[in-house]
Scaffold this motif. Structure first.
Motif, PDB file in Angstrom:
ATOM      1  N   THR A 125     -20.559   2.279 -64.654  1.00  0.00           N
ATOM      2  CA  THR A 125     -22.134   2.339 -65.530  1.00  0.00           C
ATOM      3  C   THR A 125     -21.657   3.406 -66.437  1.00  0.00           C
ATOM      4  O   THR A 125     -22.641   3.230 -67.011  1.00  0.00           O
ATOM      5  CB  THR A 125     -22.693   3.025 -64.478  1.00  0.00           C
ATOM      6  OG1 THR A 125     -22.491   3.714 -63.852  1.00  0.00           O
ATOM      7  CG2 THR A 125     -22.999   1.502 -62.749  1.00  0.00           C
ATOM      8  N   TRP A 126     -21.151   4.177 -66.654  1.00  0.00           N
ATOM      9  CA  TRP A 126     -21.113   5.746 -66.555  1.00  0.00           C
ATOM     10  C   TRP A 126     -19.738   5.177 -68.494  1.00  0.00           C
ATOM     11  O   TRP A 126     -18.945   6.285 -68.997  1.00  0.00           O
ATOM     12  CB  TRP A 126     -20.621   6.335 -66.574  1.00  0.00           C
ATOM     13  CG  TRP A 126     -22.050   6.874 -65.796  1.00  0.00           C
ATOM     14  CD1 TRP A 126     -22.549   6.041 -64.701  1.00  0.00           C
ATOM     15  CD2 TRP A 126     -22.686   7.951 -66.609  1.00  0.00           C
ATOM     16  NE1 TRP A 126     -24.004   7.325 -65.145  1.00  0.00           N
ATOM     17  CE2 TRP A 126     -23.966   7.864 -65.470  1.00  0.00           C
ATOM     18  CE3 TRP A 126     -22.743   8.531 -67.658  1.00  0.00           C
ATOM     19  CZ2 TRP A 126     -25.346   9.281 -65.870  1.00  0.00           C
ATOM     20  CZ3 TRP A 126     -24.000   9.700 -67.622  1.00  0.00           C
ATOM     21  CH2 TRP A 126     -25.007   9.645 -67.167  1.00  0.00           C
ATOM     22  N   ASP A 155     -28.910   0.661 -72.757  1.00  0.00           N
ATOM     23  CA  ASP A 155     -28.356   1.326 -71.643  1.00  0.00           C
ATOM     24  C   ASP A 155     -29.404   0.815 -70.205  1.00  0.00           C
ATOM     25  O   ASP A 155     -30.787   1.187 -71.077  1.00  0.00           O
ATOM     26  CB  ASP A 155     -29.041   2.393 -71.688  1.00  0.00           C
ATOM     27  CG  ASP A 155     -27.486   2.858 -71.929  1.00  0.00           C
ATOM     28  OD1 ASP A 155     -26.181   2.067 -72.347  1.00  0.00           O
ATOM     29  OD2 ASP A 155     -26.176   4.356 -72.731  1.00  0.00           O
ATOM     30  N   TRP A 157     -30.546   3.020 -68.282  1.00  0.00           N
ATOM     31  CA  TRP A 157     -30.708   5.234 -67.966  1.00  0.00           C
ATOM     32  C   TRP A 157     -31.298   4.507 -66.185  1.00  0.00           C
ATOM     33  O   TRP A 157     -30.452   5.497 -65.581  1.00  0.00           O
ATOM     34  CB  TRP A 157     -31.469   5.245 -68.993  1.00  0.00           C
ATOM     35  CG  TRP A 157     -32.785   4.977 -69.011  1.00  0.00           C
ATOM     36  CD1 TRP A 157     -33.414   3.774 -69.270  1.00  0.00           C
ATOM     37  CD2 TRP A 157     -34.048   5.315 -68.174  1.00  0.00           C
ATOM     38  NE1 TRP A 157     -34.816   3.870 -69.338  1.00  0.00           N
ATOM     39  CE2 TRP A 157     -34.870   4.480 -68.689  1.00  0.00           C
ATOM     40  CE3 TRP A 157     -34.045   6.386 -66.836  1.00  0.00           C
ATOM     41  CZ2 TRP A 157     -36.432   5.149 -68.383  1.00  0.00           C
ATOM     42  CZ3 TRP A 157     -35.039   6.772 -66.748  1.00  0.00           C
ATOM     43  CH2 TRP A 157     -36.417   6.037 -66.871  1.00  0.00           C
ATOM     44  N   MET A 160     -28.125   4.136 -64.039  1.00  0.00           N
ATOM     45  CA  MET A 160     -26.794   4.967 -64.351  1.00  0.00           C
ATOM     46  C   MET A 160     -27.398   6.423 -64.053  1.00  0.00           C
ATOM     47  O   MET A 160     -26.531   7.478 -63.191  1.00  0.00           O
ATOM     48  CB  MET A 160     -26.768   5.090 -66.256  1.00  0.00           C
ATOM     49  CG  MET A 160     -25.867   4.414 -66.629  1.00  0.00           C
ATOM     50  SD  MET A 160     -26.233   4.011 -68.369  1.00  0.00           S
ATOM     51  CE  MET A 160     -24.870   5.435 -68.769  1.00  0.00           C
TER      52      MET A 160
END
Length: 630
Positions: A125-126, A155, A157, A160
């Motif tokens: 995910t990153w 994204d 977010w 994440m």
């Protein structure tokens, strides 16, 4: 003992004797009643010792209100640092740290956390963030990395952040995530449920009722939950084994506490990260000058996506606004983007003002329309309602211009309701949905609808928006404020960030403006560099430390006379306080400015001023350190 007395000259611990009957319940962190200045007041036990430096006879505790240890040692230490940083009283900070007691809830046990998360945090995910997987790896190993993360368009977010929390939890430590509002808290909560499973975190926010809020607080205080997500009220939650602190969108003014001593969540979390040796992540689509200073000082490192990722995620354009005198505010290029976007999904249209026509003027001479009763501004609430005063509510169906006598009205500024009406006529057969402060949509589907939203009320769409159109950028930039450009870019990036990968973003405004060029390039870092350079040249925050003292002329003059400023300080004013649109008051404000390195000295001087004023019982003045607006 910390006594709940908001008097600066009494802002220190006091020693009390613990009667034998209370020896087992008066534990550190417990709530108690003590006798102070002839009356019973609330207090917290800080520590138990066998001796005291006080040479006289100690007063005994009146009683133990609750044996529940709600004020933990690290939070007690942190409240002292926050009070010192913002020249306030520790009792005021304690009210932010410990919620009011709910006796019935306190008797309930806190349920244990659910089963351990089945899956490990997913570094994928990153992967598109430079050094992102390494950041997660450091969190999992128990290290304390600190970073400023600029999120890319599209994204997810919340997901994440959930994986960053999962990595921290896998390393045996807890996490605290602070977001601006309840909608963001719900999004992060849903992502944490998906990654960690249910019953692994709590949501702390002011919207929860007293019982629920206290129940969730106790679950954290007792160690039953080690992951917290919430608004600014969660910044001082007593998370056990704290490993990660996160603030999302630190430029949002909702992160600034409106009550004394007016601390900011970012500063509170930074103090906490230093004191408790925890990791910290300052995250958002935009970058503040304060976040840039954290990078320049070496306290934090940068996390950003590559330019290739940003280019692939979204195409951002700026198109010139058409002449507003003609009556059209949506240029043809923006209409085309909306039409193309509707072919594949929903389209978001951001407008800065709510309502129908929040500002009116004479159609002929452009004189602002004013109420005949109180001279307040007239507004239109709908296409069939008469002009109404925004201040006193008086309707004026027979309004006529005082300058030229003309009865026609025009709307220089159009709200979200009027925008939805105009788009409904242009795109017949398309569902138009509105989201504003009166009714905020939490989420929209992937249907090809047009969503008209005000700033901060933009709902996320399933799979992202096919296109985003940003209207009236001139109005967003029209604020008379030090942070006007920074705030405008933050708002636009927040809307543009909701686009799906490969989507279109169009802003209507002057393409030559640097702030709009930063949006086109998706370059919040570069814009923050230029903004900070300009503020450094002008000796403005955050390149300098600033404080304001506000009050009536007499008390303000007394405060300035007693204030022992550092030699490098600049005293600006006092000047009358401008209260546009509000009832006039005889108040003035003085501004004190020092170099950034002298910030602690300024806080010390203001703290001493508070103690002297409190001891002499002088009339009140309001002191703010690093206010958001000047």
């Amino acid at each position: 003992m910390l006594v709940d007395v908001p008097l600066a000259h009494l802002d220190r611990p006091f020693d009390y004797a613990v009667p034998a009957k209370d020896a087992a319940t008066a534990v550190p962190g417990a709530r108690v009643k003590v006798r102070f200045a002839g009356q019973d007041v609330d207090g917290f036990v800080l520590a138990r010792t066998a001796t005291s430096e006080h040479t006289g006879r100690l007063q005994p505790l009146r009683r133990v209100v609750s044996a529940e240890p709600v004020l933990h040692p690290e939070i007690a230490e942190l409240t002292a640092s926050i009070a010192e940083r913002y020249a306030g009283a520790r009792a005021d900070v304690l009210r932010l740290a410990v919620p009011p007691r709910h006796a019935a809830t306190e008797k309930e046990p806190s349920a244990a956390a659910g089963p351990s998360p089945a899956g490990a945090p997913d570094p994928a995910t990153w992967e598109h963030v430079v050094h992102g997987p390494a950041f997660l790896s450091h969190l999992g190993s128990g290290a304390a990395p600190r970073a400023v993360w600029g999120s890319a368009p599209g994204d997810d977010w919340p997901l994440m952040l959930a994986h960053a929390v999962a990595a921290t939890l896998a390393g045996g430590r807890g996490s605290l995530v602070c977001v601006p509002d309840q909608r963001d808290a719900q999004r992060v909560s849903a992502a944490l449920d998906a990654v960690l499973g249910p019953d692994h975190h709590v949501v702390l926010s002011a919207e929860a009722g007293p019982a629920k809020r206290y129940r969730e607080f106790l679950a954290v205080s007792r160690g039953a939950r080690r992951v917290v997500v919430g608004t600014r009220s969660a910044a001082l939650a007593p998370v056990h084994d704290l490993g990660l602190l996160v603030i999302w969108d630190d430029g949002d003014d909702l992160h600034a506490e409106p009550r004394a001593p007016y601390p900011h969540v970012r500063e509170m979390l930074a103090l906490r990260a230093t004191q408790q040796d925890a990791a910290m992540l300052v995250a958002g689509f935009a970058r503040t000058c304060e976040g840039l200073l954290l990078l320049r000082s070496g306290w934090a490192h940068e996390l950003v996506s590559t330019r290739a990722v940003v280019r692939d995620r979204a195409r951002v354009d700026v198109v010139p606004a058409e002449d507003r005198a003609v009556g059209s505010r949506v240029p043809r290029a923006a209409y085309d983007v909306i039409r193309e976007g509707l072919a594949s999904g929903p389209v978001l249209v951001q407008t800065p003002r709510a309502g129908y026509a929040p500002s009116l003027a004479c159609e002929r001479c452009r004189t602002p329309a004013r109420c005949a009763t109180c001279a307040g501004p007239l507004v239109l609430g709908g296409p069939t309602t008469p002009p109404t005063c925004r201040w006193c509510g008086t309707a004026d169906p027979a309004w006529a211009c005082r300058e030229c006598g003309h009865r026609g009205l025009r709307a220089p500024v159009r709200g979200e309701a009027r925008t939805a009406e105009e788009l409904g006529r242009s795109f017949a057969g398309t569902t138009i949905r509105s989201s504003s402060s009166e009714r905020v949509l939490t989420e929209v589907s992937d249907r090809p609808d047009i969503v008209v939203a005000t700033v901060g009320a933009e709902p996320p769409a399933q799979g992202g928006y096919a296109a985003v159109v940003i209207l009236d950028t001139w109005l967003t930039l029209a604020r008379e404020d030090l942070r006007a450009s920074e705030e405008a870019l933050r708002r636009w990036l927040g809307a543009a960030g909701l686009v799906r990968p490969g989507g279109r973003v169009v802003a209507v405004g002057d393409p030559a403006l640097p702030v709009l060029q930063a949006l086109v390039r998706w370059d919040p870092a570069g814009f923050a560099e230029r903004e900070l350079a300009d503020r450094s040249d002008a000796h403005l925050p955050p390149a300098a430390r600033l404080a304001t003292i506000t009050g009536e002329p007499g008390p303000l003059d007394d405060a300035l006379t007693l204030l022992d400023l550092p030699e490098v300080a600049d005293l600006l004013g006092p000047v009358p306080l401008d209260r546009a649109g509000a009832a006039p008051r005889d108040e003035q404000r003085a501004v004190i400015r020092v170099p950034l390195a002298s910030g602690p000295a300024l806080s010390d001087a203001l703290g001493e001023l508070q103690r002297v004023r409190s001891a002499r019982k002088l009339d009140a003045v309001r002191i703010q350190v690093d206010p958001l607006t000047i």
